[in-house]
Design an enzyme around this catalytic site. Structure first.
Site, PDB file in Angstrom:
ATOM      1  N   GLU A  58     -13.067  -5.173  63.125  1.00  0.00           N
ATOM      2  CA  GLU A  58     -12.269  -6.150  62.369  1.00  0.00           C
ATOM      3  C   GLU A  58     -10.865  -6.365  62.949  1.00  0.00           C
ATOM      4  OE1 GLU A  58     -12.899  -6.893  58.122  1.00  0.00           O
ATOM      5  OE2 GLU A  58     -11.066  -5.716  57.872  1.00  0.00           O
ATOM      6  N   LYS A  60      -7.423  -7.119  61.962  1.00  0.00           N
ATOM      7  CA  LYS A  60      -6.738  -6.936  60.672  1.00  0.00           C
ATOM      8  C   LYS A  60      -5.263  -6.619  60.911  1.00  0.00           C
ATOM      9  CE  LYS A  60      -7.598  -4.190  56.442  1.00  0.00           C
ATOM     10  NZ  LYS A  60      -8.465  -3.167  55.833  1.00  0.00           N
ATOM     11  N   LYS A 120     -13.845 -13.038  57.082  1.00  0.00           N
ATOM     12  CA  LYS A 120     -13.629 -12.073  56.000  1.00  0.00           C
ATOM     13  C   LYS A 120     -12.531 -12.647  55.119  1.00  0.00           C
ATOM     14  CE  LYS A 120     -14.160  -7.543  54.814  1.00  0.00           C
ATOM     15  NZ  LYS A 120     -13.388  -7.598  53.581  1.00  0.00           N
ATOM     16  N   GLU A 169     -21.142  -8.025  49.339  1.00  0.00           N
ATOM     17  CA  GLU A 169     -20.419  -6.761  49.167  1.00  0.00           C
ATOM     18  C   GLU A 169     -20.492  -6.245  47.736  1.00  0.00           C
ATOM     19  OE1 GLU A 169     -16.381  -6.203  50.895  1.00  0.00           O
ATOM     20  OE2 GLU A 169     -15.826  -5.686  48.837  1.00  0.00           O
ATOM     21  N   ASN A 196     -18.751  -1.335  49.954  1.00  0.00           N
ATOM     22  CA  ASN A 196     -17.343  -1.081  50.230  1.00  0.00           C
ATOM     23  C   ASN A 196     -16.963   0.315  49.751  1.00  0.00           C
ATOM     24  OD1 ASN A 196     -14.653  -1.209  50.836  1.00  0.00           O
ATOM     25  ND2 ASN A 196     -14.341  -3.231  49.943  1.00  0.00           N
ATOM     26  N   GLU A 226     -18.740  -0.337  54.695  1.00  0.00           N
ATOM     27  CA  GLU A 226     -17.440  -0.971  54.917  1.00  0.00           C
ATOM     28  C   GLU A 226     -16.296  -0.068  54.475  1.00  0.00           C
ATOM     29  OE1 GLU A 226     -19.165  -5.036  52.890  1.00  0.00           O
ATOM     30  OE2 GLU A 226     -17.022  -4.606  52.782  1.00  0.00           O
ATOM     31  N   SER A 227     -15.241  -0.095  55.227  1.00  0.00           N
ATOM     32  CA  SER A 227     -13.950   0.519  54.879  1.00  0.00           C
ATOM     33  C   SER A 227     -13.907   2.041  55.000  1.00  0.00           C
ATOM     34  CB  SER A 227     -13.524   0.179  53.439  1.00  0.00           C
ATOM     35  OG  SER A 227     -13.525  -1.188  53.203  1.00  0.00           O
TER      36      SER A 227
HETATM   37  O1  LIG Z   1      -7.996  -3.176  52.889  1.00  0.00           O
HETATM   38  C1  LIG Z   1      -7.511  -3.324  51.757  1.00  0.00           C
HETATM   39  O2  LIG Z   1      -6.435  -2.772  51.401  1.00  0.00           O
HETATM   40  C2  LIG Z   1      -8.171  -4.210  50.750  1.00  0.00           C
HETATM   41  C3  LIG Z   1      -7.564  -4.414  49.507  1.00  0.00           C
HETATM   42  C4  LIG Z   1      -8.141  -5.252  48.585  1.00  0.00           C
HETATM   43  C5  LIG Z   1      -9.317  -5.906  48.861  1.00  0.00           C
HETATM   44  C6  LIG Z   1      -9.938  -5.718  50.098  1.00  0.00           C
HETATM   45  C7  LIG Z   1      -9.370  -4.882  51.034  1.00  0.00           C
HETATM   46  N1  LIG Z   1      -9.943  -4.710  52.271  1.00  0.00           N
HETATM   47  C8  LIG Z   1     -10.902  -5.576  52.817  1.00  0.00           C
HETATM   48  C9  LIG Z   1     -11.958  -4.866  53.520  1.00  0.00           C
HETATM   49  O3  LIG Z   1     -13.064  -4.908  53.041  1.00  0.00           O
HETATM   50  C10 LIG Z   1     -11.644  -4.138  54.791  1.00  0.00           C
HETATM   51  O4  LIG Z   1     -10.767  -4.897  55.556  1.00  0.00           O
HETATM   52  C11 LIG Z   1     -12.844  -3.796  55.670  1.00  0.00           C
HETATM   53  O5  LIG Z   1     -13.886  -3.249  54.956  1.00  0.00           O
HETATM   54  C12 LIG Z   1     -12.393  -2.784  56.757  1.00  0.00           C
HETATM   55  O6  LIG Z   1     -11.859  -1.644  56.142  1.00  0.00           O
HETATM   56  P1  LIG Z   1     -10.927  -0.609  56.911  1.00  0.00           P
HETATM   57  O7  LIG Z   1     -11.714  -0.084  58.091  1.00  0.00           O
HETATM   58  O8  LIG Z   1     -10.645   0.477  55.933  1.00  0.00           O
HETATM   59  O9  LIG Z   1      -9.728  -1.350  57.350  1.00  0.00           O
END
Ligand SMILES: O=C(O)c1ccccc1NCC(=O)[C@H](O)[C@H](O)COP(=O)(O)O
Length: 271
Positions: A58, A60, A120, A169, A196, A226-227
């Protein structure tokens, strides 16, 4: 719905309403329908490979939980690095207010890489689906908790008609069960489930969330974690569950060397 999601969704509705006044739906529709077939995001994230897991990397810049993630942010350069590292698809955050993203980043990235590209964002209206296609997106992400079931299904079908894959999601078992019970779901070859690991109520991440929900997804290759993926051990755990892909942003984007971090997480001997 969590407070932050509720806030973002309310803002999005207003943002889309204003956008529609600048560029009417009919015009965006026309642009979307003039686009060719999308790159196959579904195949890119579900195919089996030697790594044992696919990677959606991603782009970001910032987020509500982390604030500014990368100061020297060059979206195209980051996407090129991901492609060079061997990522299977690119995710681009296009929300401006909360993530400092831009739809224009996606269009530029699409021209510079060969990989499928995910928009996204927080989808609340069909307008954004047409807009995504017109901008060059090959996939979109629909947050089940932010949409009514019938609307979720409508947007999913619209995405498929435009040859885009949709990641649906979820964060909880209830919401996954609701998605599974939707008439017409899954749309074969065009839909996957994303779990997520970030709890949007507390902003904490728990990588085990994917594992807890995995049993409810029949085809594990159609499951995306995710995340919150931070370490090689996290990747190993998710591989063990058999997920098709991992969506990772912050860990890569905050690293001084994205390439080194990517290798640290995903490198396999003999590659
Ligand atoms: O990333 C956040 O803080 C967030 C807050 C509120 C809604 C969505 C959010 N994130 C979007 C995502 O789903 C992430 O960008 C994506 O899954 C990647 O996650 P990461 O590897 O932890 O950056």
């Amino acid at each position: 719905m969590s407070d932050i999601l509720q806030e973002i969704v309310a803002y999005k509705r207003e943002f889309v309403r204003e956008q529609m006044q600048k560029v009417p739906l009919e015009q965006v529709k026309e642009q979307a329908l003039a686009m060719g077939k999308s790159r196959n995001f579904y195949k890119a994230v579900t195919k089996r490979n030697r790594r044992g897991i696919n990677v959606i990397a991603e782009v970001k810049k910032a987020s509500p939980s982390a604030g500014l993630i990368r100061e020297d942010f060059d979206p195209v350069e980051i996407a090129r690095t991901y492609e060079k590292c061997g990522a299977d698809a690119i995710s681009v955050l296009t929300d401006e207010k909360y993530f400092q993203g831009k739809l224009e980043y996606l269009t530029r990235i699409k021209q510079e890489v060969k990989l499928p590209v995910l928009r996204k964002d927080f989808f609340v209206d069909e307008y954004q689906v047409y807009e995504a296609k017109a901008a060059g997106a090959d996939a979109i992400l629909l947050i089940a908790e932010a949409l009514m079931p019938a609307q979720l299904m409508d947007l999913l079908i619209l995405a498929a008609k435009l040859t885009m894959t949709a990641i649906i999601e979820v964060h909880s078992m209830d919401s996954l069960l609701q998605v599974r019970s939707l008439e017409g779901f899954p749309v074969a070859g065009y839909s996957v489930i994303g779990v997520n690991n970030r709890d949007l109520k507390t902003m904490t991440v728990d990588i085990n969330t994917t594992g807890r929900l995995a049993d409810l997804v029949e085809k594990k290759r159609e499951l995306i974690a995710e995340s919150g993926v931070k370490t090689r051990e996290d990747v190993r755990k998710l591989k063990g569950i058999g997920v098709g892909a991992v969506l990772i942003g912050q860990t890569l984007c905050q690293s001084p060397s994205i390439e080194d971090k990517y290798k640290e997480l995903f490198w396999i001997p003999g590659q």
